[in-house]
Scaffold this active site. Sequence first.
Site, PDB file in Angstrom:
ATOM      1  N   SER A 111       0.782  -1.244   0.000  1.00 29.53           N
ATOM      2  CA  SER A 111       0.000   0.000   0.000  1.00 29.53           C
ATOM      3  C   SER A 111       0.809   1.287   0.000  1.00 29.53           C
ATOM      4  O   SER A 111       0.234   2.359  -0.175  1.00 29.53           O
ATOM      5  CB  SER A 111      -0.945   0.020   1.211  1.00 29.53           C
ATOM      6  OG  SER A 111      -2.175  -0.570   0.869  1.00 29.53           O
ATOM      7  N   LYS A 114       0.265   3.775  -2.778  1.00 27.92           N
ATOM      8  CA  LYS A 114      -0.782   4.802  -2.792  1.00 27.92           C
ATOM      9  C   LYS A 114      -0.180   6.210  -2.784  1.00 27.92           C
ATOM     10  O   LYS A 114      -0.844   7.171  -3.192  1.00 27.92           O
ATOM     11  CB  LYS A 114      -1.724   4.609  -1.612  1.00 27.92           C
ATOM     12  CG  LYS A 114      -2.601   3.346  -1.704  1.00 27.92           C
ATOM     13  CD  LYS A 114      -3.516   3.216  -0.512  1.00 27.92           C
ATOM     14  CE  LYS A 114      -4.557   2.115  -0.711  1.00 27.92           C
ATOM     15  NZ  LYS A 114      -4.005   0.759  -0.583  1.00 27.92           N
ATOM     16  N   SER A 169      -6.198   3.389   4.203  1.00 23.88           N
ATOM     17  CA  SER A 169      -5.573   2.612   3.136  1.00 23.88           C
ATOM     18  C   SER A 169      -6.639   1.982   2.250  1.00 23.88           C
ATOM     19  O   SER A 169      -6.539   0.818   1.850  1.00 23.88           O
ATOM     20  CB  SER A 169      -4.654   1.529   3.709  1.00 23.88           C
ATOM     21  OG  SER A 169      -3.766   1.057   2.733  1.00 23.88           O
TER      22      SER A 169
END
Length: 396
Positions: A111, A114, A169
């Site tokens: 993640s 991102k 997230s």
Amino acid sequence: MTTSRVTAVTLSVIATAAVGVVPPTKAAAAPFVRCPAVQPPVSPPALPSPPPVDPAQGAVGGSALATPGLAVPAGAPTAPAVTATSWLVADLNSGEVLGGCGPHVHRTPASVQKLLLAAALMPRLDPAQMVEVARADLRDLDPASSLMGVTVGGRYSVESLWLGLLLRSGNDAANVLARVGGGAAGRQGGVQAMNDEARRLRAYQTHAATPSGLDGPGQYTSAYDLALIARAAFAREDFRRYVATTVAQIPAQPGTPGLAITHDTTLLGRYPGTLGGKTGFTDLARQTYVGVAERGGRRLAVTLLGAETAPLGSLGEAAALLNWGFALAPGASVGELVAPEEKKYDRRVVPVKGERPEPARPASPWALPVALGLGAALLLAVLLLTPRWRRGARRR
């Protein structure tokens, strides 16, 4: 995504550890030095071998960074032993790389990718625009994965989606933002914008296959690339505001329930001076982390990939590496974060479907007279400077 929750006591001890300061120095390319490492209590699963590093890409930022091992300034204190297979500490103000372990080794991002989505699409999207969630945005998302909690048909502002992306997230928020930011090409257009931004930042080892960081074919990054991406993201005031938010209330819309979201586990409130960060985890990537902290006028970024949950987890390891970096005197470095390329990609604000783009501003009523006046003045100057029209000028 699931992340380790390191106790505040452990982080407090790490954050206040005393480390000596070394004089500034520059490191040159050196023989391979094994990175200080600690073995986790449970052996991680066997992972596929990452692609080899192109020598030209491995030297980006300085020849000392072209190593799969340790790169630290001469005379620096011993770097902390961690489970992360690669890491990097850099000064975002000066651009100096303070040290790293396999800084250009390919790893899967989870993640923390991102941040690349934010760096690529925040300049394109109007935070006040309202977006309707499509069924395709939630397709193929595991309900057990990290989600903001949007619903099909629900309407959310782009700003709310950024908060859901960075606080929780949200993989669902990532898909929506990528679809909207990708324009006519949809989600894949958003992913392409991420890869274009990576090239612009000269993060040449980064390739996005998914907007969320969920594992995808050929998806890799490096600790060095993540520092370039973090520098671009944290340079934006809106990103810093979002990532430093601990609790956000997403207002209800007609037919859309409101949401209360809290920040996912990072070093906010646990490590002194933390400005924000992003955790990540997949079975393939293991634990990943990108974070920034400020102390004494220095703003340091730490990036780490391939960490395990014990003994410290990604957050404890990040805190230890930040302590090590802050202990170095300004100027102690092994390389630099390169500047972005001059080439500009399409970074215009993309109107959301159903919203009218901002109308073009009418031209000033003085525009035509001014243009005509400038044209007349230019013509007169040309005539005066031509020998035939200049009084008293000698003929040749």
